[in-house]
Design a protein around this motif. Structure first.
Motif, PDB file in Angstrom:
ATOM      1  N   THR A  50       0.835  -0.879  -0.051  1.00  0.00           N
ATOM      2  CA  THR A  50      -0.082   0.166  -0.032  1.00  0.00           C
ATOM      3  C   THR A  50       0.866   1.321   0.021  1.00  0.00           C
ATOM      4  OG1 THR A  50      -1.789  -1.312   1.282  1.00  0.00           O
ATOM      5  CG2 THR A  50      -1.820   1.321   1.495  1.00  0.00           C
ATOM      6  N   GLY A  51       1.798   1.279   0.860  1.00  0.00           N
ATOM      7  CA  GLY A  51       2.710   2.346   0.971  1.00  0.00           C
ATOM      8  C   GLY A  51       3.515   2.605  -0.433  1.00  0.00           C
ATOM      9  N   ILE A  52       4.013   1.469  -1.218  1.00  0.00           N
ATOM     10  CA  ILE A  52       4.671   1.730  -2.571  1.00  0.00           C
ATOM     11  C   ILE A  52       3.748   2.210  -3.473  1.00  0.00           C
ATOM     12  CG2 ILE A  52       5.461   0.271  -4.360  1.00  0.00           C
ATOM     13  CD1 ILE A  52       7.829   0.556  -2.282  1.00  0.00           C
ATOM     14  N   ARG A  53       2.364   1.736  -3.375  1.00  0.00           N
ATOM     15  CA  ARG A  53       1.482   2.212  -4.267  1.00  0.00           C
ATOM     16  C   ARG A  53       1.328   3.758  -4.203  1.00  0.00           C
ATOM     17  NH1 ARG A  53      -1.757  -2.872  -3.588  1.00  0.00           N
ATOM     18  NH2 ARG A  53      -1.174  -4.372  -5.414  1.00  0.00           N
ATOM     19  N   ARG A  54       1.265   4.255  -3.111  1.00  0.00           N
ATOM     20  CA  ARG A  54       0.876   5.649  -2.955  1.00  0.00           C
ATOM     21  C   ARG A  54       2.295   6.397  -3.469  1.00  0.00           C
ATOM     22  NH1 ARG A  54       3.004   8.853   1.210  1.00  0.00           N
ATOM     23  NH2 ARG A  54       3.630   7.021   2.538  1.00  0.00           N
ATOM     24  N   HIS A  55       3.293   6.046  -3.568  1.00  0.00           N
ATOM     25  CA  HIS A  55       4.637   6.643  -4.239  1.00  0.00           C
ATOM     26  C   HIS A  55       4.577   6.479  -5.818  1.00  0.00           C
ATOM     27  CE1 HIS A  55       6.646   7.695  -0.471  1.00  0.00           C
ATOM     28  NE2 HIS A  55       6.450   6.554   0.119  1.00  0.00           N
ATOM     29  N   LEU A  56       4.124   5.232  -6.051  1.00  0.00           N
ATOM     30  CA  LEU A  56       3.976   4.746  -7.669  1.00  0.00           C
ATOM     31  C   LEU A  56       2.892   5.816  -8.158  1.00  0.00           C
ATOM     32  CD1 LEU A  56       4.229   1.106  -7.427  1.00  0.00           C
ATOM     33  CD2 LEU A  56       5.988   2.648  -8.558  1.00  0.00           C
ATOM     34  N   ALA A  57       1.826   6.050  -7.338  1.00  0.00           N
ATOM     35  CA  ALA A  57       0.757   7.013  -7.936  1.00  0.00           C
ATOM     36  C   ALA A  57       1.429   8.477  -8.204  1.00  0.00           C
ATOM     37  CB  ALA A  57      -0.302   6.935  -7.019  1.00  0.00           C
ATOM     38  N   VAL A  58       2.180   8.812  -7.306  1.00  0.00           N
ATOM     39  CA  VAL A  58       2.852  10.306  -7.258  1.00  0.00           C
ATOM     40  C   VAL A  58       3.620  10.204  -8.573  1.00  0.00           C
ATOM     41  CG1 VAL A  58       4.129  12.126  -6.124  1.00  0.00           C
ATOM     42  CG2 VAL A  58       2.326  10.695  -4.779  1.00  0.00           C
ATOM     43  N   ALA A 158       1.445  16.135  -6.058  1.00  0.00           N
ATOM     44  CA  ALA A 158       0.932  15.488  -7.547  1.00  0.00           C
ATOM     45  C   ALA A 158       2.035  15.875  -8.578  1.00  0.00           C
ATOM     46  CB  ALA A 158      -0.433  15.544  -8.068  1.00  0.00           C
ATOM     47  N   ASP A 159       2.712  16.947  -8.512  1.00  0.00           N
ATOM     48  CA  ASP A 159       3.798  17.121  -9.448  1.00  0.00           C
ATOM     49  C   ASP A 159       5.061  16.791  -8.880  1.00  0.00           C
ATOM     50  OD1 ASP A 159       2.350  18.124 -11.408  1.00  0.00           O
ATOM     51  OD2 ASP A 159       3.095  20.426 -11.329  1.00  0.00           O
ATOM     52  N   GLY A 160       5.199  16.295  -7.530  1.00  0.00           N
ATOM     53  CA  GLY A 160       6.424  15.567  -7.018  1.00  0.00           C
ATOM     54  C   GLY A 160       7.197  16.560  -6.224  1.00  0.00           C
ATOM     55  N   TYR A 161       6.550  17.698  -5.618  1.00  0.00           N
ATOM     56  CA  TYR A 161       7.107  18.502  -4.975  1.00  0.00           C
ATOM     57  C   TYR A 161       6.970  17.984  -3.206  1.00  0.00           C
ATOM     58  CZ  TYR A 161       7.598  22.211  -8.193  1.00  0.00           C
ATOM     59  OH  TYR A 161       7.823  22.806  -9.662  1.00  0.00           O
ATOM     60  N   ALA A 162       6.366  16.952  -3.153  1.00  0.00           N
ATOM     61  CA  ALA A 162       6.256  16.528  -1.739  1.00  0.00           C
ATOM     62  C   ALA A 162       5.888  17.638  -0.826  1.00  0.00           C
ATOM     63  CB  ALA A 162       7.677  15.823  -1.056  1.00  0.00           C
TER      64      ALA A 162
END
Length: 245
Positions: A50-58, A158-162
């Motif tokens: 689940t955690g990985i999928r969150r990063h993959l989505a971003v 969403a643009d990768g700025y965290a």
């Protein structure tokens, strides 16, 4: 005997900095081993799927990775095949320090040939694209400045700025924190990029914002102070009354 839990199930809540670091590790693995699935990445990084999928989505929303289209890898299984990811050209560029070197050289040339005004013009043009993408998202949040700041943070993430929007205790303000900056190395020499971004945030939010710290300037995050209430107008100064007749 108790089972060993994945790292992100027992660690402290994620911060923008830790999110950005983990996301870069995910991107590097995708670039090195793609096509690769979320389950495979989770096993290698000792994180939950689940955690990985969150990063993959971003990463996917910022066009740094994409779902691989082609023949699958490994033995065939019943059911829907797992999505497997590869790095895009944008993702490869994000991992390359030579990209920052080239961008810095280009801006140096622009400064030498066109002067400081040319660099400022470039910086404004660069943030215009970001502004156009985010203004509709922020406007949909309504007029409340705090809600607008949170929507801006979501759009930046969403643009990768965290990014995150954090209320300031005891103050009518929100701090917009960005744990990642794609032009950090370049902005260290050309702070006009940071200044143009702050002006864009002011236009998007409709309030005057103040940059408190930047990654390029040595901060651990880029921090922007956003007042949540309009300043109280000063009382008019009345002229002294003259002597009465």
């Amino acid at each position: 005997m108790s089972a060993t839990l994945p790292v992100d199930a027992v660690s402290a809540p994620a911060t923008p900095e830790s999110d950005a670091g983990t996301r870069e590790r995910v991107l590097r693995l995708v670039a090195a081993q793609g096509p690769v699935s979320a389950a495979e990445l989770a096993a290698q990084l000792d994180l939950t799927t689940t955690g990985i999928r969150r990063h993959l989505a971003v990463l996917e929303s910022s066009d740094q990775i994409a779902v691989h289209v082609g023949v699958g890898v490994g033995p065939a299984r019943r059911g829907r095949p797992a999505r497997r990811y590869v790095a895009t050209s944008r993702g490869q560029a994000a991992l390359s320090h030579r990209y920052s070197e080239l961008a810095t050289q280009a801006l140096r040339f622009l400064a030498e040939t066109g002067g400081p005004a040319a660099v400022e013009s470039f910086a404004e043009q660069r943030v215009r694209d970001l502004e156009q993408r985010l203004v509709a998202v922020v406007d949909a949040a309504g007029q409340d400045v705090t809600a607008r700041a949170r929507s801006l943070a979501d759009g930046l993430t969403a643009d990768g700025y965290a990014a995150s929007a954090r209320p300031v205790p005891g103050a009518r303000a929100v701090q917009l924190c960005q744990g990642h900056c794609p032009v950090q190395d370049v902005a260290h020499e050309f702070p006009q990029l940071c200044e143009a971004e702050a002006r864009a945030f002011s236009r998007i939010l409709g309030v005057h914002v103040q940059r408190l710290a930047t990654l390029a300037g040595g901060g651990h995050v880029c921090t922007t102070n956003i007042p949540t209430t309009a300043p109280t107008p000063a009382a008019p100064v009345l002229a002294p009354e003259g002597p009465t007749a």
